[in-house]
Scaffold this active site. Structure first.
Site, PDB file in Angstrom:
ATOM      1  N   ASP A 174      57.468  48.428 -10.493  1.00 21.95           N
ATOM      2  CA  ASP A 174      57.377  47.705  -9.307  1.00 21.95           C
ATOM      3  C   ASP A 174      56.268  46.833  -9.301  1.00 21.95           C
ATOM      4  O   ASP A 174      55.273  46.772  -8.491  1.00 21.95           O
ATOM      5  CB  ASP A 174      57.166  48.784  -8.226  1.00 21.95           C
ATOM      6  CG  ASP A 174      57.576  47.918  -6.819  1.00 21.95           C
ATOM      7  OD1 ASP A 174      58.378  47.090  -6.723  1.00 21.95           O
ATOM      8  OD2 ASP A 174      57.063  48.590  -5.877  1.00 21.95           O
ATOM      9  N   LYS A 176      54.242  43.729  -8.874  1.00 22.23           N
ATOM     10  CA  LYS A 176      54.451  42.512  -8.192  1.00 22.23           C
ATOM     11  C   LYS A 176      52.916  42.019  -7.387  1.00 22.23           C
ATOM     12  O   LYS A 176      52.109  43.178  -7.599  1.00 22.23           O
ATOM     13  CB  LYS A 176      55.328  42.535  -6.849  1.00 22.23           C
ATOM     14  CG  LYS A 176      55.252  43.757  -5.969  1.00 22.23           C
ATOM     15  CD  LYS A 176      56.411  44.066  -5.102  1.00 22.23           C
ATOM     16  CE  LYS A 176      56.109  45.120  -4.147  1.00 22.23           C
ATOM     17  NZ  LYS A 176      57.316  45.387  -3.303  1.00 22.23           N
ATOM     18  N   ASN A 179      51.296  44.853  -5.132  1.00 26.30           N
ATOM     19  CA  ASN A 179      50.847  45.945  -5.708  1.00 26.30           C
ATOM     20  C   ASN A 179      49.785  45.997  -6.531  1.00 26.30           C
ATOM     21  O   ASN A 179      49.326  46.885  -7.316  1.00 26.30           O
ATOM     22  CB  ASN A 179      52.031  46.954  -6.263  1.00 26.30           C
ATOM     23  CG  ASN A 179      53.148  47.371  -5.468  1.00 26.30           C
ATOM     24  OD1 ASN A 179      52.743  47.627  -4.231  1.00 26.30           O
ATOM     25  ND2 ASN A 179      54.258  47.614  -5.707  1.00 26.30           N
ATOM     26  N   ASP A 192      50.030  51.685  -6.051  1.00 21.15           N
ATOM     27  CA  ASP A 192      51.546  52.068  -5.778  1.00 21.15           C
ATOM     28  C   ASP A 192      52.290  52.592  -6.832  1.00 21.15           C
ATOM     29  O   ASP A 192      53.189  51.751  -7.329  1.00 21.15           O
ATOM     30  CB  ASP A 192      52.128  50.956  -4.800  1.00 21.15           C
ATOM     31  CG  ASP A 192      53.232  51.400  -3.997  1.00 21.15           C
ATOM     32  OD1 ASP A 192      53.864  52.559  -4.414  1.00 21.15           O
ATOM     33  OD2 ASP A 192      53.471  50.860  -3.117  1.00 21.15           O
ATOM     34  N   THR A 209      61.634  45.551  -6.468  1.00 21.08           N
ATOM     35  CA  THR A 209      61.808  44.362  -5.674  1.00 21.08           C
ATOM     36  C   THR A 209      62.531  43.341  -6.061  1.00 21.08           C
ATOM     37  O   THR A 209      62.654  42.831  -7.168  1.00 21.08           O
ATOM     38  CB  THR A 209      60.458  43.902  -5.183  1.00 21.08           C
ATOM     39  OG1 THR A 209      59.417  44.862  -4.706  1.00 21.08           O
ATOM     40  CG2 THR A 209      60.241  42.742  -4.149  1.00 21.08           C
TER      41      THR A 209
END
Length: 358
Positions: A174, A176, A179, A192, A209
């Site tokens: 994840d 991005k 985060n 996260d 995402t």
């Protein structure tokens, strides 16, 4: 790696195979420490009642993140509040359990770690150090895009963090700007770990995402650590362009673009950056940087990273191009403002058997 050994490798351009072999010994030590913590039940020295909620720092699908003050030490923490009911309804019990275990076990300069955890009748609480610089996402939107030295500085830390996680057999899934947090000194912390997983071989779960998903994940082919390097390519592009390479109004159209591997670099990208992005956003995994024979050396020795002193970055001895402004340890001005909602646990224990291992 001893201080003397680290020092002798600093201030050299690129990274030799000998340096990488030495660094691998250091990673092996970190992995051993990770595995030891993974197999040990965490013990905490404070009571939940000693922590005073101050304000909300962020919100998500399962709950919120809050700033806390420990009333005995006056130290500040960030607390992730997760609602049991939402975790069960969204079938995220395993992911949440893994997140807790991973946060308790990882220790690396560019990742957050768990300090304490608690649970009550309605919620589970993950308590981590407060990182006052806010999300990379906020700064990126404010600036439009990052100047190349800043993007390079951040990218080098993300590479080292992914190298560490993968060495510990963890796939992050994840990556991005939302985060990634910026600490008080200007260095990064990946946060996260809700989709992070211990990986042996392959996995098939669709998570992440849309704009950052790798083609092999979308196509349900079964995937490994390669998906994190693809996401890193998207992040690298977005830091330098101000927008992601694959975007459409509907997720399905975004997926079509990703699977086709069709994107255009802005004219502001120099030839080295274009070459690096092209070698990461490779639909063919066998040609993607990070998973080929040379592993992360393909990054560490790429022309775009010329001038990066990798061991100095690891030891946080490079002056960051940007240091966030804050006036006190509890300053939340680098975070968005949110409406406050009281945390009200139920009068009876909800989902007790499901959360027995928390």
């Amino acid at each position: 790696m001893s201080y003397k050994q680290r020092q002798q490798f600093e201030f050299q351009d690129g990274y030799t195979e000998q340096q990488q072999a030495q660094y691998t010994k250091y990673l092996t030590k970190l992995k051993s420490e990770f595995e030891k913590r993974w197999c040990t039940q965490a013990k905490f020295s404070i009571e939940f009642s000693e922590l005073e909620p101050i304000k909300t720092l962020g919100t998500g699908a399962f709950g919120r993140v809050m700033l806390l003050r420990h009333n005995k030490t006056n130290k500040f923490y960030a607390m992730k509040v997760l609602e049991k009911e939402k975790i069960i309804k969204l079938k995220q019990l395993d992911h949440t359990f893994y997140e807790k275990r991973i946060l308790e076990a990882i220790r690396f300069p560019f990742t957050v770690s768990m300090e304490f955890s608690f649970k009550d009748n309605s919620y589970v609480y993950f308590i981590m150090p407060f990182v006052p610089g806010g999300e990379m996402f906020t700064h990126l939107r404010k600036l439009g895009k990052f100047e190349e030295p800043l993007a390079k500085f951040y990218a080098s830390q993300v590479i080292l963090a992914l190298e560490y996680l993968h060495f510990c057999n963890l796939v992050y899934r994840d990556l991005k700007p939302e985060n990634i947090l910026i600490d008080k000194n200007g260095y990064l912390k990946i946060a996260d770990f809700g989709f992070c997983k211990v990986l042996q071989g392959r996995t098939w779960t669709l998570c992440g995402t849309p704009e950052y998903l790798a083609p092999e994940l979308i196509l349900s082919k079964g995937y490994g650590f390669s998906v994190d390097w693809w996401s890193f390519g998207v992040l690298l592009y977005e830091m330098n362009a101000g927008y992601p390479p694959f975007y459409a109004n509907e997720p399905m159209k975004t997926y079509e673009k990703i699977v086709a591997g069709k994107y255009r670099c802005p004219s502001s990208f120099n030839s080295d950056l274009r070459d690096l992005v092209r070698n990461i956003l490779q639909v063919d995994i066998s040609k993607r940087y990070g998973v080929m024979r040379n592993g992360v050396l393909d990054y560490k020795n790429h022309k775009w990273f010329k001038g990066i002193e990798w061991d100095a970055i690891l030891n946080c001895r490079i002056q960051p191009p940007y240091v966030p402004k804050f006036i006190a340890p509890s300053d939340t001005s680098n975070f968005e403002r949110y409406n406050e909602e009281p945390i009200l646990p139920a009068s009876y224990c909800r989902y007790e058997s499901e959360f027995i291992d928390f």
